[in-house]
Design an enzyme around this catalytic site. Structure first.
Site, mmCIF file in Angstrom:
data_model
loop_
_atom_site.group_PDB
_atom_site.id
_atom_site.type_symbol
_atom_site.label_atom_id
_atom_site.label_comp_id
_atom_site.label_asym_id
_atom_site.label_seq_id
_atom_site.Cartn_x
_atom_site.Cartn_y
_atom_site.Cartn_z
ATOM 1 N N GLY A 46 3.745 17.336 -4.188
ATOM 2 C CA GLY A 46 4.425 16.105 -4.567
ATOM 3 C C GLY A 46 3.430 15.015 -4.878
ATOM 4 O O GLY A 46 2.278 15.057 -4.417
ATOM 5 N N GLN A 51 0.282 6.629 -6.271
ATOM 6 C CA GLN A 51 -0.946 7.396 -5.997
ATOM 7 C C GLN A 51 -1.850 7.511 -7.218
ATOM 8 O O GLN A 51 -3.020 7.860 -7.082
ATOM 9 C CB GLN A 51 -0.597 8.799 -5.482
ATOM 10 C CG GLN A 51 0.040 8.779 -4.094
ATOM 11 C CD GLN A 51 0.355 10.178 -3.626
ATOM 12 O OE1 GLN A 51 1.409 10.712 -3.950
ATOM 13 N NE2 GLN A 51 -0.559 10.784 -2.897
ATOM 14 N N CYS A 88 -1.605 14.752 2.714
ATOM 15 C CA CYS A 88 -1.344 13.880 1.573
ATOM 16 C C CYS A 88 -2.539 13.925 0.636
ATOM 17 O O CYS A 88 -3.681 13.868 1.089
ATOM 18 C CB CYS A 88 -1.121 12.464 2.071
ATOM 19 S SG CYS A 88 -0.876 11.255 0.762
ATOM 20 N N LEU A 89 -2.284 13.998 -0.658
ATOM 21 C CA LEU A 89 -3.381 14.029 -1.637
ATOM 22 C C LEU A 89 -4.219 12.742 -1.582
ATOM 23 O O LEU A 89 -5.378 12.755 -1.978
ATOM 24 C CB LEU A 89 -2.829 14.226 -3.048
ATOM 25 C CG LEU A 89 -2.198 15.598 -3.331
ATOM 26 C CD1 LEU A 89 -1.596 15.608 -4.727
ATOM 27 C CD2 LEU A 89 -3.198 16.718 -3.155
ATOM 28 N N HIS A 130 8.361 12.219 2.259
ATOM 29 C CA HIS A 130 6.959 11.802 2.121
ATOM 30 C C HIS A 130 6.756 10.996 0.839
ATOM 31 O O HIS A 130 6.165 9.913 0.864
ATOM 32 C CB HIS A 130 6.088 13.061 2.131
ATOM 33 C CG HIS A 130 4.615 12.811 1.971
ATOM 34 N ND1 HIS A 130 3.690 13.194 2.921
ATOM 35 C CD2 HIS A 130 3.902 12.255 0.964
ATOM 36 C CE1 HIS A 130 2.479 12.838 2.500
ATOM 37 N NE2 HIS A 130 2.573 12.286 1.313
ATOM 38 N N GLU A 131 7.265 11.513 -0.261
ATOM 39 C CA GLU A 131 7.034 10.845 -1.555
ATOM 40 C C GLU A 131 7.837 9.553 -1.671
ATOM 41 O O GLU A 131 7.341 8.557 -2.205
ATOM 42 C CB GLU A 131 7.357 11.783 -2.710
ATOM 43 C CG GLU A 131 6.545 13.082 -2.746
ATOM 44 C CD GLU A 131 5.045 12.890 -2.628
ATOM 45 O OE1 GLU A 131 4.535 11.822 -3.049
ATOM 46 O OE2 GLU A 131 4.367 13.776 -2.079
ATOM 47 N N HIS A 134 6.129 6.785 0.031
ATOM 48 C CA HIS A 134 5.027 6.198 -0.738
ATOM 49 C C HIS A 134 5.487 4.989 -1.550
ATOM 50 O O HIS A 134 4.728 4.046 -1.759
ATOM 51 C CB HIS A 134 4.445 7.225 -1.727
ATOM 52 C CG HIS A 134 3.327 8.061 -1.177
ATOM 53 N ND1 HIS A 134 2.162 7.511 -0.687
ATOM 54 C CD2 HIS A 134 3.181 9.401 -1.057
ATOM 55 C CE1 HIS A 134 1.345 8.494 -0.294
ATOM 56 N NE2 HIS A 134 1.937 9.646 -0.497
#
Ligand code: ZN
Length: 154
Positions: A46, A51, A88-89, A130-131, A134
Site C-alpha cells: 500500500g 508518502q 511502512c515504506l 494503515h493507508e 497516513h
C-alpha cells in the site's frame, strides 16, 4: 508512468493532513499510476499520496488480489481486532505489532469520481487502516498494541 521518491520518517510532511480530491482529472490519473508503480517497485502492499509528497486523500493498495485505488476513502465500519506485525515504506527497516480491526468496510471514490464500497479482512484490513491513517498524518507507530515496541528488522 514514473517512480516517485518515497518520503521517510524524518520528513515532516508525513505528519500533515491530506486534503480531499475535488477534481478528477488527468493529473489524478497520473498520480495514481505513478503511486502504483512506486509501490510495486518498493514491494509494498500500500502507498498513500503523502508518502510521495502529495497532500491529497489518495491511496493505492494491492495485497495480492489486484490493485485498489482509493480517492477520499472513509472507513464506514470495523469489526473485531487483530494484533500483527506491520511495517511502512516510509519507516524502512522497522516493524511493530499494532492493534487493528480484523475487518473493515471502506467507501471511496475511484479515479472517475464514482463511489465504491470495499471490504477487507486480515492483511487487507490492516492495509486499509494503515493507508487511510497516513491521510491524517498518523503512522503505524502511533497504533502499537499494548506493551509492544518498534523493532529493527534483521
Ligand atoms: Zn505506511
Amino acid at each position: 508512468m514514473a517512480i516517485r521518491t518515497i518520503r521517510t520518517q524524518e520528513d515532516p510532511i508525513l505528519r500533515k493532513t491530506s486534503r480531499r480530491v475535488e477534481v478528477f482529472d488527468d493529473r489524478l490519473c497520473t498520480l495514481l499510476d505513478d503511486m502504483a508503480e512506486t509501490m510495486y517497485k518498493a514491494e509494498g502492499v500500500g502507498l498513500a499520496a503523502v508518502q510521495v509528497g502529495v497532500l491529497r486523500r489518495v491511496v493505492v493498495i494491492n495485497t495480492g488480489e489486484g490493485l485498489i485505488e482509493l480517492v477520499n476513502p472513509e472507513i464506514t465500519e470495523t469489526q473485531g481486532e487483530q494484533r500483527v506485525s506491520e511495517g511502512c515504506l516510509s519507516l524502512p527497516g522497522q516493524s511493530g505489532v499494532t492493534k487493528r480491526p480484523a475487518t473493515v468496510k471502506v467507501k471511496a471514490q475511484n479515479r472517475n469520481g464514482n463511489w465504491c464500497l470495499y471490504k477487507g479482512e486480515d492483511l487487507k484490513a490492516r492495509a486499509f487502516c494503515h493507508e487511510i491513517d497516513h491521510l491524517d498524518g498518523i503512522l503505524y507507530i502511533d497504533r502499537l498494541a499494548a506493551n509492544e515496541t518498534v523493532e529493527l528488522d534483521k
